[in-house]
Design an enzyme around this catalytic site. Structure first.
Site, PDB file in Angstrom:
ATOM      1  N   ALA A 221     122.124  32.860  19.622  1.00 30.65           N
ATOM      2  CA  ALA A 221     121.533  31.593  19.809  1.00 30.65           C
ATOM      3  C   ALA A 221     120.162  31.800  20.259  1.00 30.65           C
ATOM      4  CB  ALA A 221     122.449  30.913  20.894  1.00 30.65           C
ATOM      5  N   ASN A 222     119.384  30.720  20.229  1.00 31.63           N
ATOM      6  CA  ASN A 222     117.990  30.548  20.826  1.00 31.63           C
ATOM      7  C   ASN A 222     118.315  29.762  22.217  1.00 31.63           C
ATOM      8  OD1 ASN A 222     116.695  31.715  18.791  1.00 31.63           O
ATOM      9  ND2 ASN A 222     115.334  30.000  18.636  1.00 31.63           N
ATOM     10  N   ARG A 223     117.689  30.242  23.196  1.00 35.26           N
ATOM     11  CA  ARG A 223     117.509  29.362  24.345  1.00 35.26           C
ATOM     12  C   ARG A 223     116.887  28.192  24.258  1.00 35.26           C
ATOM     13  NH1 ARG A 223     115.578  32.520  29.632  1.00 35.26           N
ATOM     14  NH2 ARG A 223     116.475  30.633  30.727  1.00 35.26           N
TER      15      ARG A 223
ATOM     16  N   PRO B 202     119.064  24.040  20.612  1.00 33.75           N
ATOM     17  CA  PRO B 202     118.940  25.230  19.780  1.00 33.75           C
ATOM     18  C   PRO B 202     119.858  25.303  18.414  1.00 33.75           C
ATOM     19  CG  PRO B 202     120.953  25.287  21.361  1.00 33.75           C
ATOM     20  CD  PRO B 202     120.259  24.006  21.361  1.00 33.75           C
TER      21      PRO B 202
END
Ligand code: CTP
Ligand code: CA
Length: 220
Positions: free
Chosen positions: A33-35, A21
């Site tokens: 955040a992105n997963r 991420p």
């Protein structure tokens, strides 16, 4: 001493891989955040190195060991990832597996306090690393993107391939429990159409993709 994996069909090739991420700070203690566990990207980087490629792995924040033979560069934000990819060029191929945050905010210099209520966040777009690389005069000959989709997987992936100027898009359906898991079922979208690969471990998907990349750039 020779690096493990320096002999093989990708000997002499340099390949840049992004994985994991990105984290975009909103204050000194919080991030958006992105997963992404980074597992699929790390598996691809390792498989490319095992075929002899020199691999630069630009990794967002993940808890994973560096695959054998891979040169790893850790970054936090999308802007840092873009800079690290730029600095790694030229490359024969690039595989953008990272789940890059599409937007960032200007982080507060001091911790936001709960008692002040939910903070208003002013978003601005992050650079699109894949699209920018596609338009760069130093564009690698083979540019591979990923598309994690929850619906209309193949149509979204094909549209993304066109829009971003990638040669291939590896698409997967993340509406199930793929995120963070060990297995993956992907579709390879190229100029020639779409192939659906059988469900396999992320390690196996990495090896299959590395073989395809080796095949695609062998005559360049
Ligand atoms: N990507 C990138 N830089 C960004 C966003 C995405 O390099 N700022 C890359 C990803 O690594 C991936 C591909 O582009 O290889 C597709 O990412 P995705 O998030 O699926 O595409 P988006 O155009 O951001 O579309 P979406 O609205 O679905 O998030
Ligand atoms: Ca996105």
């Amino acid at each position: 001493a020779r690096l493990a994996g320096s002999v093989g069909p990708l000997s002499g090739r340099h390949i840049v891989v992004t994985a994991g991420p990105t984290h975009e700070p909103i204050d000194p203690v919080r991030v958006i955040a992105n997963r992404s566990s980074g597992k699929q990207g790390f598996a691809i980087a390792g498989a490319l190195a095992a075929l002899g490629a020199r691999v630069t792995l630009v990794a967002g924040p993940v808890a994973l060991a560096t695959p054998t033979g891979v040169i790893r560069q850790d970054v936090t934000t999308a802007q840092e990832m873009a800079e690290a990819v730029d600095a790694a060029l030229p490359a024969d191929a690039a595989v953008m597996v990272a789940a890059v945050a599409d937007w960032r905010v200007e982080p507060a210099t001091q911790k936001l306090k709960k008692r002040s209520g939910p903070p208003p966040l002013e978003w601005q777009p992050n650079p699109d690393i894949l699209a920018d690389l596609a338009a760069d005069p130093r564009r690698p000959r083979l540019l591979v993107g990923f598309a994690a989709e929850t619906h209309d997987v193949l149509a979204e992936a094909a549209a993304k391939r066109d829009r971003k100027g990638a040669d291939w898009i590896v698409a997967n359906d993340v509406s199930g429990d793929v995120m963070g898991g060990e297995d993956n079922q992907v579709h390879l979208v190229t100029a020639d159409g779409t192939e659906s690969w059988p469900a396999a471990s992320k390690a196996e998907v990495g090896r299959l993709l590395a073989d395809r990349i080796a095949d695609a750039i062998k005559d360049q």
